[in-house]
Design an enzyme around this catalytic site. Structure first.
Site, PDB file in Angstrom:
ATOM      1  N   GLY A  55      -0.675   4.203  -5.003  1.00 30.35           N
ATOM      2  CA  GLY A  55      -0.659   2.875  -5.613  1.00 30.35           C
ATOM      3  C   GLY A  55       0.280   2.792  -6.797  1.00 30.35           C
TER       4      GLY A  55
ATOM      5  N   ALA B 136       0.848  -1.189   0.000  1.00 30.86           N
ATOM      6  CA  ALA B 136       0.000   0.000   0.000  1.00 30.86           C
ATOM      7  C   ALA B 136       0.882   1.238   0.000  1.00 30.86           C
ATOM      8  CB  ALA B 136      -0.919   0.020   1.212  1.00 30.86           C
ATOM      9  N   CYS B 137       0.543   2.177  -0.867  1.00 33.72           N
ATOM     10  CA  CYS B 137       1.257   3.450  -0.886  1.00 33.72           C
ATOM     11  C   CYS B 137       0.238   4.565  -1.099  1.00 33.72           C
ATOM     12  CB  CYS B 137       2.355   3.470  -1.930  1.00 33.72           C
ATOM     13  SG  CYS B 137       1.787   3.479  -3.631  1.00 33.72           S
ATOM     14  N   SER B 138       0.705   5.774  -1.147  1.00 34.86           N
ATOM     15  CA  SER B 138      -0.202   6.920  -1.245  1.00 34.86           C
ATOM     16  C   SER B 138      -1.150   6.819  -2.437  1.00 34.86           C
ATOM     17  CB  SER B 138       0.588   8.221  -1.331  1.00 34.86           C
ATOM     18  OG  SER B 138       1.342   8.389  -0.166  1.00 34.86           O
TER      19      SER B 138
ATOM     20  N   MET C  18       3.808   6.328   4.288  1.00 34.20           N
ATOM     21  CA  MET C  18       2.490   6.150   4.909  1.00 34.20           C
ATOM     22  C   MET C  18       2.573   5.486   6.281  1.00 34.20           C
ATOM     23  SD  MET C  18       0.041   4.950   1.776  1.00 34.20           S
ATOM     24  CE  MET C  18      -0.746   3.871   2.919  1.00 34.20           C
TER      25      MET C  18
END
Length: 103
Positions: free
Chosen positions: A11, A7-9, A58
């Site tokens: 994607g 998961a990242c800010s 994140m």
């Protein structure tokens, strides 16, 4: 098959990391599904995953994701910022496997 969710800010920033992790898994003969999503989709996708790794940008979201991760029974952690910055698929894949093995 091991299922690894990143998961990242947005994607998008983890897409190269996903590719590097898939390359390493193939070299090892491991059957994996690795995918990246934006933070707003991560909780939904956790139901399909064996582990959630969160982008270092994140890390503040870890407590929020931990609630859902506990409900679905998967481990979570933040990706090491050095490994993330270097797009070190080997190190991140090792971390994912380690977390899955610990349960």
């Amino acid at each position: 098959m091991k299922k690894i969710l990143l998961a990242c800010s947005s994607g998008m920033s983890t897409s190269l990391l996903v590719s590097k992790m898939e390359e390493e898994a193939t070299k090892r003969g491991e059957e994996v599904k690795i995918w990246a999503v934006a933070q707003d989709k991560a909780e939904h996708d956790m139901e399909e995953a064996d582990v959630l790794l969160i982008g270092p940008q994140m890390r503040f979201m870890k407590k929020k994701f931990a609630v859902t991760a506990e409900k679905v029974g998967i481990p979570i952690d933040v990706i090491d910022s050095v490994a993330y910055g270097r797009v070190d698929g080997v190190a991140v894949l090792d971390k994912a496997f380690e977390l899955i093995e610990k349960g």
